[in-house]
Motif scaffolding. Structure first.
Motif, PDB file in Angstrom:
ATOM      1  N   HIS A 116       0.812  -1.214   0.000  1.00  0.00           N
ATOM      2  CA  HIS A 116       0.000   0.000   0.000  1.00  0.00           C
ATOM      3  C   HIS A 116       0.845   1.264   0.000  1.00  0.00           C
ATOM      4  CE1 HIS A 116      -3.730  -2.247   0.434  1.00  0.00           C
ATOM      5  NE2 HIS A 116      -3.117  -2.979   1.361  1.00  0.00           N
ATOM      6  N   THR A 117       1.981   1.222   0.675  1.00  0.00           N
ATOM      7  CA  THR A 117       2.860   2.377   0.771  1.00  0.00           C
ATOM      8  C   THR A 117       4.294   1.892   0.940  1.00  0.00           C
ATOM      9  OG1 THR A 117       2.678   2.449   3.180  1.00  0.00           O
ATOM     10  CG2 THR A 117       1.082   3.771   1.920  1.00  0.00           C
ATOM     11  N   LEU A 118       5.239   2.817   0.909  1.00  0.00           N
ATOM     12  CA  LEU A 118       6.627   2.470   1.203  1.00  0.00           C
ATOM     13  C   LEU A 118       6.752   1.969   2.644  1.00  0.00           C
ATOM     14  CD1 LEU A 118       9.656   2.415   0.556  1.00  0.00           C
ATOM     15  CD2 LEU A 118       9.748   4.841   1.168  1.00  0.00           C
ATOM     16  N   THR A 119       6.014   2.570   3.561  1.00  0.00           N
ATOM     17  CA  THR A 119       6.052   2.104   4.951  1.00  0.00           C
ATOM     18  C   THR A 119       5.580   0.669   5.059  1.00  0.00           C
ATOM     19  OG1 THR A 119       5.682   4.354   5.780  1.00  0.00           O
ATOM     20  CG2 THR A 119       5.185   2.546   7.286  1.00  0.00           C
ATOM     21  N   ASP A 120       4.525   0.340   4.341  1.00  0.00           N
ATOM     22  CA  ASP A 120       4.037  -1.040   4.318  1.00  0.00           C
ATOM     23  C   ASP A 120       5.118  -1.982   3.780  1.00  0.00           C
ATOM     24  OD1 ASP A 120       2.222  -3.221   4.406  1.00  0.00           O
ATOM     25  OD2 ASP A 120       1.625  -2.848   2.320  1.00  0.00           O
ATOM     26  N   TYR A 121       5.773  -1.574   2.714  1.00  0.00           N
ATOM     27  CA  TYR A 121       6.865  -2.366   2.122  1.00  0.00           C
ATOM     28  C   TYR A 121       7.967  -2.605   3.146  1.00  0.00           C
ATOM     29  CZ  TYR A 121      10.697  -3.394  -1.215  1.00  0.00           C
ATOM     30  OH  TYR A 121      11.759  -3.953  -1.900  1.00  0.00           O
ATOM     31  N   GLU A 122       8.424  -1.548   3.796  1.00  0.00           N
ATOM     32  CA  GLU A 122       9.520  -1.669   4.748  1.00  0.00           C
ATOM     33  C   GLU A 122       9.112  -2.459   5.990  1.00  0.00           C
ATOM     34  OE1 GLU A 122      12.508  -1.042   4.187  1.00  0.00           O
ATOM     35  OE2 GLU A 122      12.440   0.257   2.426  1.00  0.00           O
ATOM     36  N   ASN A 123       7.890  -2.273   6.450  1.00  0.00           N
ATOM     37  CA  ASN A 123       7.430  -3.014   7.630  1.00  0.00           C
ATOM     38  C   ASN A 123       7.372  -4.514   7.372  1.00  0.00           C
ATOM     39  OD1 ASN A 123       7.172  -0.703   9.164  1.00  0.00           O
ATOM     40  ND2 ASN A 123       4.969  -0.493   8.850  1.00  0.00           N
ATOM     41  N   ARG A 124       6.905  -4.883   6.202  1.00  0.00           N
ATOM     42  CA  ARG A 124       6.774  -6.311   5.902  1.00  0.00           C
ATOM     43  C   ARG A 124       8.132  -6.957   5.670  1.00  0.00           C
ATOM     44  NH1 ARG A 124       1.643  -5.819   1.888  1.00  0.00           N
ATOM     45  NH2 ARG A 124       1.867  -8.073   1.582  1.00  0.00           N
ATOM     46  N   ILE A 125       9.050  -6.220   5.071  1.00  0.00           N
ATOM     47  CA  ILE A 125      10.420  -6.730   4.958  1.00  0.00           C
ATOM     48  C   ILE A 125      11.044  -6.848   6.341  1.00  0.00           C
ATOM     49  CG2 ILE A 125      12.743  -6.176   4.143  1.00  0.00           C
ATOM     50  CD1 ILE A 125      11.435  -4.919   1.675  1.00  0.00           C
ATOM     51  N   GLY A 126      10.771  -5.862   7.193  1.00  0.00           N
ATOM     52  CA  GLY A 126      11.291  -5.914   8.550  1.00  0.00           C
ATOM     53  C   GLY A 126      10.838  -7.151   9.299  1.00  0.00           C
ATOM     54  N   MET A 127       9.595  -7.561   9.101  1.00  0.00           N
ATOM     55  CA  MET A 127       9.099  -8.768   9.755  1.00  0.00           C
ATOM     56  C   MET A 127       9.831 -10.013   9.253  1.00  0.00           C
ATOM     57  SD  MET A 127       4.993  -8.245  10.295  1.00  0.00           S
ATOM     58  CE  MET A 127       4.612  -7.765   8.603  1.00  0.00           C
ATOM     59  N   LEU A 128      10.107 -10.060   7.964  1.00  0.00           N
ATOM     60  CA  LEU A 128      10.854 -11.192   7.422  1.00  0.00           C
ATOM     61  C   LEU A 128      12.245 -11.283   8.031  1.00  0.00           C
ATOM     62  CD1 LEU A 128       9.872 -10.857   3.654  1.00  0.00           C
ATOM     63  CD2 LEU A 128       9.364 -12.830   5.103  1.00  0.00           C
ATOM     64  N   LEU A 129      12.879 -10.127   8.195  1.00  0.00           N
ATOM     65  CA  LEU A 129      14.226 -10.105   8.750  1.00  0.00           C
ATOM     66  C   LEU A 129      14.224 -10.414  10.242  1.00  0.00           C
ATOM     67  CD1 LEU A 129      15.541  -6.954   6.871  1.00  0.00           C
ATOM     68  CD2 LEU A 129      16.274  -9.301   6.481  1.00  0.00           C
TER      69      LEU A 129
END
Length: 359
Positions: free
Chosen positions: A191-204
């Motif tokens: 939905h947004t760049l924040t959404d992108y970064e948050n979901r990558i953060g969860m993977l990491l």
């Protein structure tokens, strides 16, 4: 002018056995001595039977083609001087029972420890197209719009029908091999760049992937450059084949930016449908149907016509329409690189195939 750059991965083959050979360091060192090669343009890859080249930032397709020809020649000459050949195929056509050694890099060694058999089978080579974007927020929006074109791009690029000396029945077996990593295939909608970064953060944070380099989505934001990186493409037999795809990808990105700025709604596609469409494209290339951006199954020719209509204004603005149209016409006449590999194998066996992919 929107800039573009291309990375290509190649596999090194023994000219007599046609098997992969672990000579990447020797080839890289020799290629690096060439006066026409700059530092960093020839790089190592996961396995020691692979090398990667990266063009400089380019403003037009003539530059893309010129740099690819220059780098292919440098690496090919270096390979010959080390007793091997460079193959422009997205899967090594033959393997034996001995895994190719991995490059002695801490990150690669860790990957080998965690995914041994999968790393052993990474004798696959892709083509990555980087296109400049104004900012990362825009890049996420563009990625959402490009998702629906990934099956079409993959089908056009298919160049890996063989594995272990046999026809896999797939035009892009590389796609199937690469799809076994935890984070791979078409990306989800963000939905947004924040959404992108948050979901990558969860993977990491979970430790399911070791680093952002293991985000193997078929399109992703580059962490090294201010670009969007399209990664679904098989490496191409000829530099002109790569130029065609680079031109189309750049036009798709610039079209998506224009749509985003105009406030046009992106075309949605359920993730399960897109995943199935990518599998179908890997299976058939351009020899069957494709999924269009609205999720309808249509002839490959119809979807290619839709693609051209969609990006024609961008191609006209960049001055690429004539070249892309001519190269696309050639693709439709000759078939995909996978089609050409199959013809060579049928007409002359493994020797004729090797001659084709190392020409």
């Amino acid at each position: 002018m929107t800039t573009v750059g291309v990375e290509e991965e190649y596999v090194l083959l023994d000219p007599h056995t046609h098997l992969p050979v672990a000579l990447s360091e020797e080839v890289r060192a020799k290629a690096g001595l060439a006066t026409c090669v700059d530092e960093g343009e020839v790089q190592h890859e996961l396995l020691q039977a692979q090398v990667e080249v990266a063009t400089p930032v380019c403003t037009d397709l003539e530059q893309v083609g010129g740099h690819l020809l220059r780098l292919r020649h440098a690496v090919g000459t270096a390979a010959e001087e080390n007793g091997c050949r460079v193959a422009m195929t997205a899967t090594a056509p033959l393997r034996d029972g001995t895994p190719v050694p991995i490059t002695q890099n801490a990150r690669y060694l860790k990957m080998r420890e965690e995914a041994g058999r999968l790393v052993d089978e990474q004798l696959i080579c892709g083509m990555h197209v980087h296109v400049a974007v104004p900012d990362r927020e825009t890049a996420v929006a563009v990625m959402n719009r490009l998702r629906v074109w990934l099956p079409t791009l993959l089908a056009m690029s298919a160049n890996s029908p063989l594995w272990d000396g046999r026809d896999t029945g797939f035009a892009s077996w590389r796609t199937i091999v690469f799809g076994r990593w935890p984070v791979s295939g078409p990306p989800p909608y963000f939905h947004t760049l924040t959404d992108y970064e948050n979901r990558i953060g969860m993977l990491l944070e979970t430790g399911l992937i070791a680093d952002r380099g293991q985000l193997y989505w078929q399109v992703r934001l580059s962490d090294r450059y201010p670009t969007l990186e399209v990664r679904c493409l098989d490496v191409q037999l000829e530099a002109d084949d790569a130029v065609l795809l680079a031109g189309i990808v750049r036009a798709l990105v610039t079209t998506a930016i224009a749509e985003e700025q105009a406030g046009a709604a992106p075309v949605g596609c359920p993730p399960e449908l897109l995943q199935a469409a990518v599998w179908h494209a890997a299976r058939h290339g351009l020899g069957s149907t494709l999924m269009d951006p609205q999720g309808r199954r249509r002839s490959a020719g119809d979807v290619l016509c839709m693609l051209v209509q969609h990006i024609t204004p961008a191609l006209e603005d960049s001055g690429d329409l004539r070249e892309v149209s001519a190269l696309l016409h050639r693709l439709l006449q000759q078939g995909t690189p996978a089609d050409r590999q199959r013809r060579a194998l049928a007409e002359g066996g493994i020797t004729a195939l090797t001659d084709l992919i190392t020409a």
